[in-house]
Design a protein around this motif. Sequence first.
Motif, PDB file in Angstrom:
ATOM      1  N   GLU A  29      28.578  50.981  33.407  1.00  0.00           N
ATOM      2  CA  GLU A  29      29.597  51.976  33.071  1.00  0.00           C
ATOM      3  C   GLU A  29      30.874  51.556  33.781  1.00  0.00           C
ATOM      4  O   GLU A  29      30.870  51.359  34.993  1.00  0.00           O
ATOM      5  N   GLN A  30      31.946  51.403  33.018  1.00  0.00           N
ATOM      6  CA  GLN A  30      33.216  50.985  33.607  1.00  0.00           C
ATOM      7  C   GLN A  30      34.157  52.177  33.734  1.00  0.00           C
ATOM      8  O   GLN A  30      34.305  52.947  32.806  1.00  0.00           O
ATOM      9  N   ARG A  31      34.721  52.296  34.908  1.00  0.00           N
ATOM     10  CA  ARG A  31      35.727  53.321  35.200  1.00  0.00           C
ATOM     11  C   ARG A  31      36.926  52.603  35.794  1.00  0.00           C
ATOM     12  O   ARG A  31      36.803  51.467  36.249  1.00  0.00           O
ATOM     13  N   TRP A  34      36.406  50.669  39.101  1.00  0.00           N
ATOM     14  CA  TRP A  34      34.990  50.658  39.488  1.00  0.00           C
ATOM     15  C   TRP A  34      34.114  50.182  38.336  1.00  0.00           C
ATOM     16  O   TRP A  34      34.365  50.517  37.180  1.00  0.00           O
ATOM     17  N   HIS A  35      33.066  49.435  38.658  1.00  0.00           N
ATOM     18  CA  HIS A  35      31.981  49.132  37.728  1.00  0.00           C
ATOM     19  C   HIS A  35      30.728  49.748  38.329  1.00  0.00           C
ATOM     20  O   HIS A  35      30.390  49.465  39.485  1.00  0.00           O
ATOM     21  N   THR A  48      33.931  47.214  43.240  1.00  0.00           N
ATOM     22  CA  THR A  48      35.336  47.597  43.283  1.00  0.00           C
ATOM     23  C   THR A  48      36.077  46.561  44.117  1.00  0.00           C
ATOM     24  O   THR A  48      35.469  45.644  44.670  1.00  0.00           O
TER      25      THR A  48
END
Length: 131
Positions: A29-31, A34-35, A48
């Motif tokens: 999940e990519q944000r 952040w990964h 990160t």
Amino acid sequence: MEELRTLDGQELQKTAGDHGVGLPGADLEQRPDWHLYKVRGKVFMLMTDMPGHPVVILKADPDDAAALREQYADITVGYHMNKRHWITVGGGGAVDEKLVKELVTDSYRLVVGGLPRSEQPVDPHTYARHT
């Protein structure tokens, strides 16, 4: 005998990420910034950039975490996580590809072990044990 080659921050994240997405049931999940690597919705690895350098954050058994922090200058307490159960791994020092893969697998196995048995994609007690 294979030569141990240290990884810089980018290589560290690439090695950990490639290994993490290959684990059974793992999702990325990519944000922004952040990964998050998850198994059945539970995080087992985060990536990160701390100011100036890429890091990998992993779950670890508290006793193992303490020993790793003593043995490796590039392994510190978990950034933004429970300091007893998570570690932060930085690149550039004595951390090599083999160790990174072992730490990712250990983190994954710890998280899988906390899932209900019916949701576990692998047996956490036997999956990919290293000796």
